[in-house]
Structure formats: C-alpha cells, structure tokens
Design a protein around this motif. Structure first.
Motif, PDB file in Angstrom:
ATOM      1  N   TYR A 401       0.969  -1.257  -0.046  1.00 24.43           N
ATOM      2  CA  TYR A 401      -0.021   0.164  -0.171  1.00 24.43           C
ATOM      3  C   TYR A 401       0.755   1.409   0.115  1.00 24.43           C
ATOM      4  CZ  TYR A 401      -4.435  -2.263   0.238  1.00 24.43           C
ATOM      5  OH  TYR A 401      -5.549  -2.724   0.106  1.00 24.43           O
ATOM      6  N   HIS A 402       2.136   1.152   0.539  1.00 30.38           N
ATOM      7  CA  HIS A 402       2.992   2.377   0.726  1.00 30.38           C
ATOM      8  C   HIS A 402       3.331   2.655  -0.737  1.00 30.38           C
ATOM      9  CE1 HIS A 402       6.592   4.669   2.264  1.00 30.38           C
ATOM     10  NE2 HIS A 402       6.857   4.371   0.893  1.00 30.38           N
ATOM     11  N   GLU A 403       3.693   1.503  -1.432  1.00 30.59           N
ATOM     12  CA  GLU A 403       4.385   1.830  -2.862  1.00 30.59           C
ATOM     13  C   GLU A 403       3.183   1.925  -3.986  1.00 30.59           C
ATOM     14  OE1 GLU A 403       7.127   2.281  -3.604  1.00 30.59           O
ATOM     15  OE2 GLU A 403       8.171   1.622  -1.635  1.00 30.59           O
ATOM     16  N   ALA A 404       1.732   1.815  -3.586  1.00 32.65           N
ATOM     17  CA  ALA A 404       0.527   1.823  -4.437  1.00 32.65           C
ATOM     18  C   ALA A 404       0.254   3.123  -4.240  1.00 32.65           C
ATOM     19  CB  ALA A 404      -0.405   0.975  -3.711  1.00 32.65           C
ATOM     20  N   GLY A 405       0.411   3.919  -3.121  1.00 34.12           N
ATOM     21  CA  GLY A 405       0.332   5.534  -3.059  1.00 34.12           C
ATOM     22  C   GLY A 405       1.059   6.100  -4.051  1.00 34.12           C
ATOM     23  N   HIS A 406       2.441   5.927  -4.124  1.00 33.66           N
ATOM     24  CA  HIS A 406       3.611   6.496  -5.093  1.00 33.66           C
ATOM     25  C   HIS A 406       3.067   6.285  -6.479  1.00 33.66           C
ATOM     26  CE1 HIS A 406       6.297   7.805  -2.245  1.00 33.66           C
ATOM     27  NE2 HIS A 406       6.674   6.468  -1.908  1.00 33.66           N
ATOM     28  N   THR A 407       2.471   5.117  -6.663  1.00 35.24           N
ATOM     29  CA  THR A 407       2.088   4.591  -8.195  1.00 35.24           C
ATOM     30  C   THR A 407       1.163   5.238  -8.652  1.00 35.24           C
ATOM     31  OG1 THR A 407       3.158   2.403  -7.477  1.00 35.24           O
ATOM     32  CG2 THR A 407       1.792   2.682  -9.646  1.00 35.24           C
ATOM     33  N   VAL A 408       0.038   5.381  -7.807  1.00 36.61           N
ATOM     34  CA  VAL A 408      -1.445   6.034  -8.491  1.00 36.61           C
ATOM     35  C   VAL A 408      -1.215   7.469  -8.559  1.00 36.61           C
ATOM     36  CG1 VAL A 408      -3.826   6.552  -7.655  1.00 36.61           C
ATOM     37  CG2 VAL A 408      -2.569   4.209  -7.310  1.00 36.61           C
ATOM     38  N   ALA A 409      -0.422   7.981  -7.365  1.00 38.71           N
ATOM     39  CA  ALA A 409      -0.245   9.488  -7.645  1.00 38.71           C
ATOM     40  C   ALA A 409       0.487   9.923  -8.787  1.00 38.71           C
ATOM     41  CB  ALA A 409       0.553   9.963  -6.411  1.00 38.71           C
ATOM     42  N   SER A 410       1.828   8.966  -9.035  1.00 40.51           N
ATOM     43  CA  SER A 410       2.383   9.380 -10.419  1.00 40.51           C
ATOM     44  C   SER A 410       1.682   9.227 -11.610  1.00 40.51           C
ATOM     45  CB  SER A 410       3.667   8.663 -10.380  1.00 40.51           C
ATOM     46  OG  SER A 410       3.396   7.383 -10.375  1.00 40.51           O
ATOM     47  N   TYR A 411       0.771   8.174 -11.515  1.00 46.14           N
ATOM     48  CA  TYR A 411      -0.122   7.755 -12.917  1.00 46.14           C
ATOM     49  C   TYR A 411      -0.979   9.087 -13.185  1.00 46.14           C
ATOM     50  CZ  TYR A 411      -3.520   5.517 -15.543  1.00 46.14           C
ATOM     51  OH  TYR A 411      -4.647   5.319 -16.849  1.00 46.14           O
ATOM     52  N   ALA A 468      -1.492   7.276   1.737  1.00 50.66           N
ATOM     53  CA  ALA A 468      -1.945   5.700   1.493  1.00 50.66           C
ATOM     54  C   ALA A 468      -1.775   5.170   2.790  1.00 50.66           C
ATOM     55  CB  ALA A 468      -0.991   5.350   0.423  1.00 50.66           C
ATOM     56  N   GLU A 469      -0.870   5.130   3.762  1.00 53.46           N
ATOM     57  CA  GLU A 469      -0.526   4.559   4.821  1.00 53.46           C
ATOM     58  C   GLU A 469      -2.029   5.171   5.789  1.00 53.46           C
ATOM     59  OE1 GLU A 469       4.168   4.567   4.672  1.00 53.46           O
ATOM     60  OE2 GLU A 469       3.212   5.585   6.518  1.00 53.46           O
ATOM     61  N   ALA A 548      -8.500   2.350  -7.396  1.00 58.07           N
ATOM     62  CA  ALA A 548      -7.476   2.157  -8.425  1.00 58.07           C
ATOM     63  C   ALA A 548      -6.141   1.827  -7.433  1.00 58.07           C
ATOM     64  CB  ALA A 548      -7.138   3.251  -9.176  1.00 58.07           C
ATOM     65  N   LEU A 549      -6.132   2.428  -6.288  1.00 59.93           N
ATOM     66  CA  LEU A 549      -5.168   2.257  -5.197  1.00 59.93           C
ATOM     67  C   LEU A 549      -5.345   0.790  -4.745  1.00 59.93           C
ATOM     68  CD1 LEU A 549      -3.259   4.753  -2.843  1.00 59.93           C
ATOM     69  CD2 LEU A 549      -4.222   2.445  -1.895  1.00 59.93           C
ATOM     70  N   ILE A 550      -6.451   0.406  -4.229  1.00 58.59           N
ATOM     71  CA  ILE A 550      -6.523  -0.998  -3.728  1.00 58.59           C
ATOM     72  C   ILE A 550      -6.347  -2.017  -4.618  1.00 58.59           C
ATOM     73  CG2 ILE A 550      -8.231  -2.507  -2.985  1.00 58.59           C
ATOM     74  CD1 ILE A 550      -9.804  -0.073  -1.754  1.00 58.59           C
ATOM     75  N   ALA A 551      -6.534  -1.783  -6.207  1.00 55.50           N
ATOM     76  CA  ALA A 551      -6.473  -2.598  -7.181  1.00 55.50           C
ATOM     77  C   ALA A 551      -4.901  -2.922  -7.348  1.00 55.50           C
ATOM     78  CB  ALA A 551      -7.144  -2.220  -8.434  1.00 55.50           C
ATOM     79  N   ILE A 552      -4.139  -1.724  -7.136  1.00 52.52           N
ATOM     80  CA  ILE A 552      -2.693  -1.825  -7.366  1.00 52.52           C
ATOM     81  C   ILE A 552      -2.043  -2.472  -6.357  1.00 52.52           C
ATOM     82  CG2 ILE A 552      -0.575  -0.512  -7.394  1.00 52.52           C
ATOM     83  CD1 ILE A 552      -1.977  -0.501 -10.045  1.00 52.52           C
ATOM     84  N   ALA A 553      -2.573  -2.030  -5.232  1.00 54.82           N
ATOM     85  CA  ALA A 553      -1.855  -2.886  -3.982  1.00 54.82           C
ATOM     86  C   ALA A 553      -2.152  -4.457  -3.664  1.00 54.82           C
ATOM     87  CB  ALA A 553      -2.564  -1.934  -2.590  1.00 54.82           C
ATOM     88  N   GLU A 554      -3.434  -4.562  -3.974  1.00 50.64           N
ATOM     89  CA  GLU A 554      -3.678  -6.138  -3.803  1.00 50.64           C
ATOM     90  C   GLU A 554      -2.962  -6.926  -4.955  1.00 50.64           C
ATOM     91  OE1 GLU A 554      -5.109  -7.584  -1.520  1.00 50.64           O
ATOM     92  OE2 GLU A 554      -5.607  -5.739  -0.617  1.00 50.64           O
TER      93      GLU A 554
END
Length: 595
Positions: A401-411, A468-469, A548-554
């Motif tokens: 979830y930590h990295e999903a926050g970076h990923t979705v925000a940069s997207y 995200a945390e 989107a964030l939940i999908a990336i994290a899972e």
C-alpha cells in the motif's frame, strides 16, 4: 650572372655564422678545454714514457673487460629507465581501428566538428601554406559512456594517421622525473610517426588524472617539511605537476630542434636551422573539465573543446537501430517505443541493454531477441538482479500500500512519464541494496524544464506514501524517511530558490555562508506550509481514486511487481468500476422516485 654573387654571399654568411657558433662554443667552455689539454700533456709527458708495451693479447683482454663493464652498466641503467619511463600506450596504425564516421551515431553536431578537424589534419600542408597553424589539441568532455574515445578512433581512421590510446593515470610514477620522461618519450615517438605518415593522434583518456589544476600545490608538489617533504620529492612528490608541465611544453613546444644528432651538432656549432613541428594532435577526454589546469585549456594547446552529450530524442532512434541491427532480432521491435523508454541513455548504455537482451534470449532458448527481452534488460540495467525478499504477510501488505500510493499518484500527476514500475522485491545493484521496494516512473521524453505544477506534483507523489498509509491502513510507518527528505528538498527549492510561493528571496544568495540563511523570512514555516498543502492534495487524490489504489496494492501483494502495462490496465479497470458504481449510486434515488 647576378645569381652567383648572391649565392656566394649566402654561403659566406653561413660560413661566418658557423664560425661564430664555434667561437661561442670555445668562449663558453674554455676552462674545460684548458683542463683537457693539461691532462693530455701530463699523460703524454709523464705517464706514457713509464708504461711498458703490453702484449697484444693483454691489450685485447683489458679492452674487452673495460668495454664489457661499461656496456653492462649502460645496459642496466638504460633497461631500468626504459622500463620505468615506457608509456603504456597502445598504437594503432592507419586502417586498424575498424570504425569510421559511418559508425558514429546520435551526435551530428559533434560529428561535423570532428570532420573539420580531420580535414585539417589531411590537408595540413595546404593549410600551413596559407599561414594557418595545425590544431594541436582537442578536448572532449561529457558524461561517461557518451562515446568520447569512440569518436577519437573514428577520427584516426578517417584521417589515415597512427592513433595512440593512453590512460593518463599510467603516466604517473613513484620516482621523481620518470613521468616527465614518459611524456617526452611518448611525444618523441608521435613526432617520428607524424613524419612518416603525415600526422599522428594521441588520445589521452581521463586527462584530469595528470591535468588537474595546480592551484594550492607547493613548488613541485613537495608540500610539508623535514624528511617527509624530501621523501615526497624523491618518491613521486610533484609527479602530477611534473607530468603536467612536460605535457604543456610538448603540446606547444618551443621552436627548437629535438633530434639528438642535430642537438649535438648544434651544441658544437656545426648546425644552425629552424626546427619543423610535426602535426601531432592531442585528444583529451574527461568527465571533469572544471578541474583542469588553466594553462592546459588556453588556445595553442587545447584549441577545440567539444562537449559530447547523450543523444537527444531526435537522434536516439538511430543509435538504437544501429546496435539492434548488429544482433538477430524479431522484425516487430518498435524503435520509437524503445527510444521513448531509453530517455537519457548514452550510446554505451544502449549497447549494453541490447547485449543484455541477447543474453536473456540465449538462456531462454531463443536465437533472436524480442521486445520483452529488451524491457527485461533495461530493468536489470537500472535496478539490478531480482532477489526474493522474505516478507511476512503484514510487511508485504504495508509495503504494497505504501508503494501503491506512489504509483497511483504518479499515474495521475506525471503527464510526461510512463506509469511507475513498482516492485516489492529486492534488487541487487545500482544503489538499491537497502530498498525493500520502490516505484520508479520513467520519462517519455527528455525533461529539462519544470513549472510550478510539476514541482507540486513531485512533492505530492513523495507524500502519497504517507497518505496511503493513513487512508487505507490507518498507520504511520518509518519507511517514509527518504520520501520526506526528497519532498522537503523540493519544497525548500520551491520557496527559497524558484520563487513559486509568491516571494523572491533566494537562500542561494547565502550559499557561501550557511549561517545567514536564517535571514530568509519564515523559511521553515513557508516550507512546512507547502508540504502540508501538497500532502492534503495527495490525500484527496487517493481518496478520489481509492478503487485504483486498492487494485494496485492487492495485485502487488499477489504478483510482487507490476510493469507499466499492468498498471495502466488495473487503474483503467478500477476507474471504470468506480465510475459505474458512482453512476448507479446517482441514479438510484431517481429510480426510487419513479416507483
């Protein structure tokens, strides 16, 4: 009838000049001549009459012993100095390098500058006839891997002259004076080859090893006092400045004869003439041009300075195509797509990625590389080899979830970048050994300028991990230290350098005295205001795209890593579901009212 007296006059002047030179030799060295005559008179008058005529056999024996002893001593000294002063120089004769200007891709401006220099080398006689002087030095600067030494080899092949490759650090020696002798020997051979082939090129890689600025050094580099200073002088003290001083003289030599025979005749007054300077071009390459000595950079030494930069977006495809054509590959590889992925790559880095792709295809049992091999090779080049990380289920979920926050925000915030490659696996190499996981977006094009919104977006992406945390895990973790440091640096520049918060006072004005940065009004408070504002914006962004964030994290928990295509598919699918759900929620009251 009038030509003979003129020639006779020239001959008389030459004779007078020779006599004058010999007379000067007598005047300057008369005491040695007197001593020599006294010794000769004593030997003839006193020593010779007392000698008994030796037998012919003993004369030959003594002569042989004396000659052998002298010869053995000379051989030892010559061998020692030859071994110590021999430059580690690799000579390549014309036509042996195997590369030409047709093989140099990606920098047409640099190539044109090289063509002009080669033209001058080839036509040096015609150039000198109209009063021009041959170019003596070319300094190539640029990041590692941009092709500086490769360009020098191409120039040598095109010019048709010998090419000598030398690492500048090999000139240094622990004994005083050997480095000077090494430089002198190197240029002596280069001038001999230049006389034979009409020109010569010496390429000195990493020239900053001996060409660094002499500011702050003592005389001859013998800093320090007492025995340590003496030891430093005998065992290599001043070797850097000594080699540099000799290099300065060799690149712009005085107008004197350097041949040993003519020097000896000139000393005796039996030769007088003007020396001829052979066209020797010195090419130096360095990544640190600011550290070079000012005397080395003046005109007459390094006459030309060319910066060799990585290929731009326009010319990068031809570099990629050049190296891909050298290996077996699938016909459907998109050069433009690869060029968009390999932004800021040097030619050497591109060559390395292609070779890594060949290795990947070979161990996969294929005889041709495919696009996926190149992508895998790029990941290995940038991030290192994968290592399985033994994460507990709790840590895996938190890090995902930590990295999903970076990923979705940069997207959503980075328009000029690909979606971030994200992983929860360790990667060995390239400075990532201590990173449990990371998300890294790649630029689609060369990015040189950033506006206010770009800086704010970068701050938001850095703060999105903490957002995200708090939103999805209801915790605060210790893994945000690097994120907060990066965001704080950006916010500090945003406020105190870029003037993007409505003020213009720059803390860079006090860079020479860090204690005066406190004079920047409310510096810390203004930086914190920017961070708090962008953190709230990042939190709102993740709330709006929670699906989107939940999908990336899972997916990251299940697969360990996601590439750009995976991220695009997951986010678009999640956004579609979220939009559909929102539409149903909006339509539900209307449907109930119709009932």
């Amino acid at each position: 009838m009038t030509q003979q007296p003129k020639n006779r006059g020239n001959l008389d002047r030459a004779i007078d000049l020779g006599i004058d030179q010999f007379g000067r030799f007598i005047r300057q060295r008369w005491i040695w001549l007197v001593l020599l005559l006294v010794v000769a008179w004593y030997v003839i008058v006193s020593v010779v009459p007392q000698l008994t005529p030796p037998s012919p056999g003993s004369i030959l024996t003594y002569a042989f012993q004396i000659i052998f002893a002298m010869f053995f001593a000379v051989i030892q000294i010559v061998a020692l100095f030859w071994f110590l002063a021999r430059p580690r120089l690799y000579w390549v004769l014309p036509g042996e390098t195997g590369v030409s200007f047709d093989d140099y891709k990606g920098n047409p401006e640099v190539l044109e500058a090289a063509r002009r220099i080669v033209t001058l080398i080839q036509g040096v006689k015609e150039f000198q006839d109209i009063g021009g002087q041959p170019i003596r030095g070319l300094l190539l600067t640029g990041d590692p891997g941009t092709g500086k030494s490769y360009l020098a080899q191409c120039m040598s092949s095109e010019a048709g002259v010998p090419f000598g490759y030398l690492s500048s650090s090999s000139i240094q020696n622990m004994f005083l004076g050997i480095s000077v002798l090494t430089v002198s020997n190197m240029y002596r051979k280069a001038r001999r080859l230049a006389r034979e082939y009409g020109g010569c090129i010496i390429f000195m890689d990493e020239i900053d090893a001996i060409g660094g600025s002499r500011n702050g050094q003592g005389a001859g580099g013998m800093a320090g006092g007492g025995g340590m200073g003496l030891m430093g002088g005998l065992m290599g003290g001043g070797m850097g400045s000594g080699a540099l001083n000799q290099l300065l003289m060799e690149m712009d030599p005085p107008n004197i004869e350097t041949g040993w025979l003519k020097k000896m005749l000139r000393t005796l007054g039996l030769y007088h003439g003007r020396s001829q300077q052979q066209p020797v071009l010195t090419i130096g390459a360095t990544n640190l041009p600011d550290t070079l000595d000012a005397a080395l950079l003046r005109p007459g030494r390094f006459d030309r300075k060319v910066n060799v930069a990585p290929p731009t977006d326009k010319y990068r495809p031809e570099v990629i195509e050049y190296y891909i054509q050298k290996v077996s590959h699938e016909p459907d590889i998109s050069i433009n797509a690869l060029s968009a992925r390999l932004v800021n790559y040097t030619p050497v880095a591109i060559k390395h990625v292609v070779n890594e792709a060949v290795i990947t295809a070979h161990f996969a049992g294929r005889d041709r590389i495919a696009y996926r091999d190149l992508i895998e090779a790029q990941d290995v080049h940038e991030y290192g080899l994968r290592q399985l990380s033994e994460l507990t289920p709790i840590d895996r979920r938190r890090i995902a979830y930590h990295e999903a926050g970076h990923t979705v925000a940069s997207y959503y915030l980075y328009e000029r970048y690909f979606p971030a490659y994200v992983t929860v696996q360790l990667r060995s190499g390239n400075g990532l050994e201590n990173a449990l996981a990371f998300a890294h977006p790649r630029p689609k094009e060369t990015v040189l300028t950033y506006n206010k919104q770009d800086i704010e977006a970068q701050i938001q992406v850095s703060m999105a991990s903490r957002a995200a945390e708090e939103l999805f895990l209801n915790i605060q973790m210790n893994g945000v230290t690097g994120d907060f440091a990066h965001a704080t640096r950006l916010a500090t520049m945003y406020v105190g350098a870029f003037g993007m918060d409505g003020t213009f006072t720059s803390f860079l004005a006090f860079a020479g005295d860090p204690t005066r940065t406190v004079q920047v009004p409310r510096m810390a408070e203004r930086v914190e205001e920017v961070l708090q504002t962008q953190f709230k914006a990042a939190k709102q962004l993740l709330q709006d795209h929670s699906e989107a964030l939940i999908a990336i994290a899972e997916a990251l928990i299940e697969r360990d890593e996601l590439i750009s295509d995976d991220i695009i598919a997951l986010i678009q699918e999640a956004d579609a579901r979220q939009v559909a759900t929102q539409m149903i929620d909006d339509l539900q009251p209307l449907l109930l009212d119709n009932r």
